[in-house]
Design an enzyme around this catalytic site. Sequence first.
Site, PDB file in Angstrom:
ATOM      1  N   ALA A 207      32.787 -27.683  32.714  1.00  0.00           N
ATOM      2  CA  ALA A 207      32.231 -27.297  31.426  1.00  0.00           C
ATOM      3  C   ALA A 207      32.140 -25.780  31.408  1.00  0.00           C
ATOM      4  CB  ALA A 207      30.845 -27.899  31.226  1.00  0.00           C
ATOM      5  N   MET A 208      32.003 -25.208  30.217  1.00  0.00           N
ATOM      6  CA  MET A 208      31.893 -23.755  30.123  1.00  0.00           C
ATOM      7  C   MET A 208      30.874 -23.400  29.052  1.00  0.00           C
ATOM      8  SD  MET A 208      32.657 -20.759  31.060  1.00  0.00           S
ATOM      9  CE  MET A 208      31.838 -19.375  30.269  1.00  0.00           C
ATOM     10  N   GLU A 209      29.963 -22.499  29.448  1.00  0.00           N
ATOM     11  CA  GLU A 209      28.774 -22.232  28.645  1.00  0.00           C
ATOM     12  C   GLU A 209      28.974 -21.239  27.501  1.00  0.00           C
ATOM     13  OE1 GLU A 209      29.179 -21.281  31.932  1.00  0.00           O
ATOM     14  OE2 GLU A 209      28.423 -19.254  32.224  1.00  0.00           O
TER      15      GLU A 209
ATOM     16  N   HIS B 193      22.576 -27.865  32.568  1.00  0.00           N
ATOM     17  CA  HIS B 193      23.086 -26.655  33.230  1.00  0.00           C
ATOM     18  C   HIS B 193      23.671 -25.685  32.200  1.00  0.00           C
ATOM     19  CE1 HIS B 193      25.267 -24.507  36.604  1.00  0.00           C
ATOM     20  NE2 HIS B 193      25.995 -24.147  35.553  1.00  0.00           N
ATOM     21  N   GLU B 194      24.512 -26.185  31.342  1.00  0.00           N
ATOM     22  CA  GLU B 194      25.171 -25.297  30.370  1.00  0.00           C
ATOM     23  C   GLU B 194      24.157 -24.713  29.397  1.00  0.00           C
ATOM     24  OE1 GLU B 194      28.061 -24.448  31.196  1.00  0.00           O
ATOM     25  OE2 GLU B 194      28.290 -26.077  32.648  1.00  0.00           O
TER      26      GLU B 194
END
Length: 926
Positions: free
Chosen positions: A321-323, A356-357
């Site tokens: 995933a990417m924030e 988390h993201e």
Amino acid sequence: MGSVDTCCPVSKWCAISVVLAMVSVTTIVTLWTLTLTGTEARTPPWTSHRLPTTLKPLKYTVTLWPRLTPDPNGLYLFTGNSTVEFECVEETDLILIHSNRLNYTVPENRHLGVVNGVFAPGVRLSWLEGSTQYLVLQLYSKLVKGQRYRLYTAFTGELADDLAGFYRSEYLEDGVKKIVATSQMHPTHARKTFPCFDEPAMKAVFHITLIHPRGTTALSNGLETSGISEVDVTRTTFEPTEIMSSYLLALVVCDYSNLSAQQGDTLIRIWARRSAIEEGHGDYALSLTGPILDFFQEYYNITYPLSKSDQIALPDFYFGAMENWGLVMYRETNLLYDPLTSSNRNRETTATIIAHELAHMWFGNLVTLKWWNEVWLNEGFASYVSYLGADKAEPSWRVKDLIVLDDIHRVFAVDALASSHPLSSPEDSIVLPHQIGEQFDAISYSKRSLRFILLLKYHCLFCYQSYLNHFAHGNTVGTDLWEHLQKLNGVVLPGTVQDIMNRWVLQMGFPVVTVDTTTGIVSQEHFLLSPAPNLPSPYNYEWLIPIRWMKLSGLQKDLWWLMNKVNMDMKTAGDEWVLANIDVTGYYRVHYDRGNWEKLIGQLKADHQAIPLINRAQLVDDAFNLARAAIVPSTHALQTTVYLSAEREYIPWQSALDNMQYYYLMLDRTDVYGPMQDYMRSLVTPLYLHFNATSGWTNVPEGHTDKYNQVNALSLACSTGLKECQNLTTSLFRQWMDNATHNTIHPNLRLAVYCSAVAAGGAAEWEFGWEQFKYATLASDASRLLSALTCTMNKTLLERFLSYTLQPAMIRKQDATTVITSIASNREGQDLAWGFVRDNWNYIYTQYGVGSFNFAALISGVTTRFSTAEELQQLVEFKQKHSATGFGSAELALNQALERTQANILWLQQNKQDVLQWFTNQTLTH
Ligand SMILES: *[C@@H]1O[C@H](CO)[C@@H](O)[C@H](O)[C@H]1NC(C)=O
Ligand SMILES: *[C@@H]1O[C@H](CO)[C@@H](O)[C@H](O)[C@H]1NC(C)=O
Ligand SMILES: *[C@@H]1O[C@H](CO)[C@@H](O)[C@H](O)[C@H]1NC(C)=O
Ligand SMILES: *[C@@H]1O[C@H](CO)[C@@H](O)[C@H](O)[C@H]1NC(C)=O
Ligand SMILES: *[C@@H]1O[C@H](CO)[C@@H](O)[C@H](O)[C@H]1NC(C)=O
Ligand SMILES: *[C@@H]1O[C@H](CO)[C@@H](O)[C@H](O)[C@H]1NC(C)=O
Ligand SMILES: [Zn+2]
């Protein structure tokens, strides 16, 4: 200085500009020569990978137009233009701006303008500096300090399927191929989308416009503000972003649908393929997001600054995933959850990854690392608070207990190698794009930092809040955090926070604390799996260690700090034992004198409940690792597993299985395999019967971790050859084969059942699984099947499967590494997978050349079992043979593999006989 042909290997414009350049090159060369004679030799700034500090971006206005159909040459392209407004901080006649794989259309289009002023110098010479990824502009005269300028460019790039920058992802919907244009800018790919100052500290505001086919949706960090439809296209403009780093930018054009909800002032949307949304697979993510955002707003005491929070599931995505700020991207499996077919593990993954993201929206996005040498500043804290966020969303799961397995043990494993490195590296040692990529390979390195936060164990909320407020919209280094932690009120520490922390951050590795209960003396030393003399350290491998401990009598001791060798009240007599690092709140291992170890093992066998749950897991893990470091015999470590026949809790079981994994890797191709399987089967049979009697195999138990343990019981019982288990999984799988549209296997048990049935079965089971994989509509089911197919014992099938990894139509690029490494983890597949990587390295490296995480995982995955002199030799040859091609981000993994193979060879020599004897004896006594 770059020669003419390094200038621009690419566009039409290049041809023109080369001609222009030819004239002036002489002038420039002369100028440089002049400079050189005057002062000491300098290299020109465009050969440095770091931007000079002369210019500071303020605002970008970018229009991008991705083409979702190929051009006549079969290429997918995007066109765009960008105006960057920047301030001149120091006088200069040189503009360096990152640009990678972009073709600039017409030179006249590259305008330099001035804001609120009259004069901007003309561009004398410009070129693309490929090796450092710059667009270089040399001006006729100097920019003025304090003045603002605008640089306009128009360009073309490729919308490739390389998972980097602005890229293309494809999927099938109702038999029709659909294209998604999406992005992954982190860490250095924004420059592949438009020219930009692509370093995290070069924050700016981004004004984005996307041009896209009518009827499709365009998304970016900000909320859509207008969508103007023209004949064929729609022009969507977005709210300007917050001041942020270029790596956080996000762009999407797709034909997705969404779910939405309003939480306070924030619009929450979950985006996915239409079918996934219709089937409710986004519901769980939507239900979690609001509460988690609220939790963080309160926890950080800073309001979520954007008007919306989008999260999107993509068919091809490089990271998990990417924030991206306001538009978080996920692999489908990580965001979507289907209560009917997803497992408990999928559910936990979804909850923790979302947490988390979202934690990054503050730690990382609002306050950002200054440079990539301190990735832990972004990642460590986010990892830690993600447990708090997930705990808020799902309190019954006790996810905080799982930190020991999911983070601590994993991090201990890499951190005990001499090739590990300190958490922070010097800033100038992490410069090249692949070095930056490497920072994320071993993402676990960064997770170490969560230990430091735990280390303090005081919830100094005020410090984090003050830190975030103070540095909002800025960039930080580690010491900024320590200074804020220093504001701890009324807590007595043995030194400044900085002094304590530097020992953990600037030294690599971690200590083992030795408690000698015969003398009461407690001491520490650097823990390494194999000895490595002369590793320099600024602190001489001494840490300030927080110690909490207890005795059999129940006596608990408060925290004290160990620095030098000390004599504590840890002397014991009789049956009394000592147990240190209660609940594993400190980042260290513990070793005891032999007598105390024996008493602890005796306690486990007699009544394991007297030892706290997390410590039961830790005793096993410490013993196994001390054995690997040759501090205790292997048979001593094995002794800690005997009690498991009475253990019903997941955490200790999982800890033992993780450690036995090494024994399987080392020994499953030797004569130890049989007795080892017999022993493990005897350990797991009671657990199997426990679940057989309580929940059975069509239902699952209530508790979150019991659900995991049920899976462990099933897969271990089957893999160690418990006939009843194998009959069960084979018959469950058969039922599914008999009616493919009707899968009655419980989602939690699917992976274990599939794997065991495919392993026990033949071509028919495999082909059926492959067909199901091809038509799987749900990503989590597809990934289970992909993984189960690697369980077959049939070498022909394994070879065929390996060949599919180089055919993206068969196996997506994002999954190729996992398939190859899973095949390597199958003892029948080990040699095949290694041979495959060896034979195809050049091809893999060049074709899959943009990502970096994959290579490291690939190399370590196919070499984990290496334990013979022959394998070592092959590895050395591999390294030599491809040194010209290079290993990119796998460089570190390759060196670790060499180190690990040597250690494994030694381990086998020293342990194999004893271990064989031990397993054989256990089987006799059972
Ligand atoms: C950028 O490109 C778009 C689309 O071609 C165009 O409408 C716009 O005017 C361009 N911007 C500038 C500043 O030229
Ligand atoms: C850039 O130009 C080169 C050389 O003309 C060409 O091969 C390449 O396809 C172009 N790329 C794009 C994205 O236009
Ligand atoms: C921050 O703390 C103050 C004081 O406790 C409180 O009034 C305010 O609502 C908090 N803000 C947020 C966003 O939680
Ligand atoms: C497992 O459970 C099934 C169904 O209840 C039962 O028939 C079987 O005997 C059990 N197996 C054992 C070994 O107890
Ligand atoms: C497993 O299945 C085989 C064949 O169906 C049967 O003969 C055997 O008794 C079964 N074993 C157990 C332990 O259920
Ligand atoms: C397969 O299962 C479906 C769903 O339960 C059922 O409708 C169908 O009749 C079954 N087909 C066969 C061949 O048993
Ligand atoms: Zn992260």
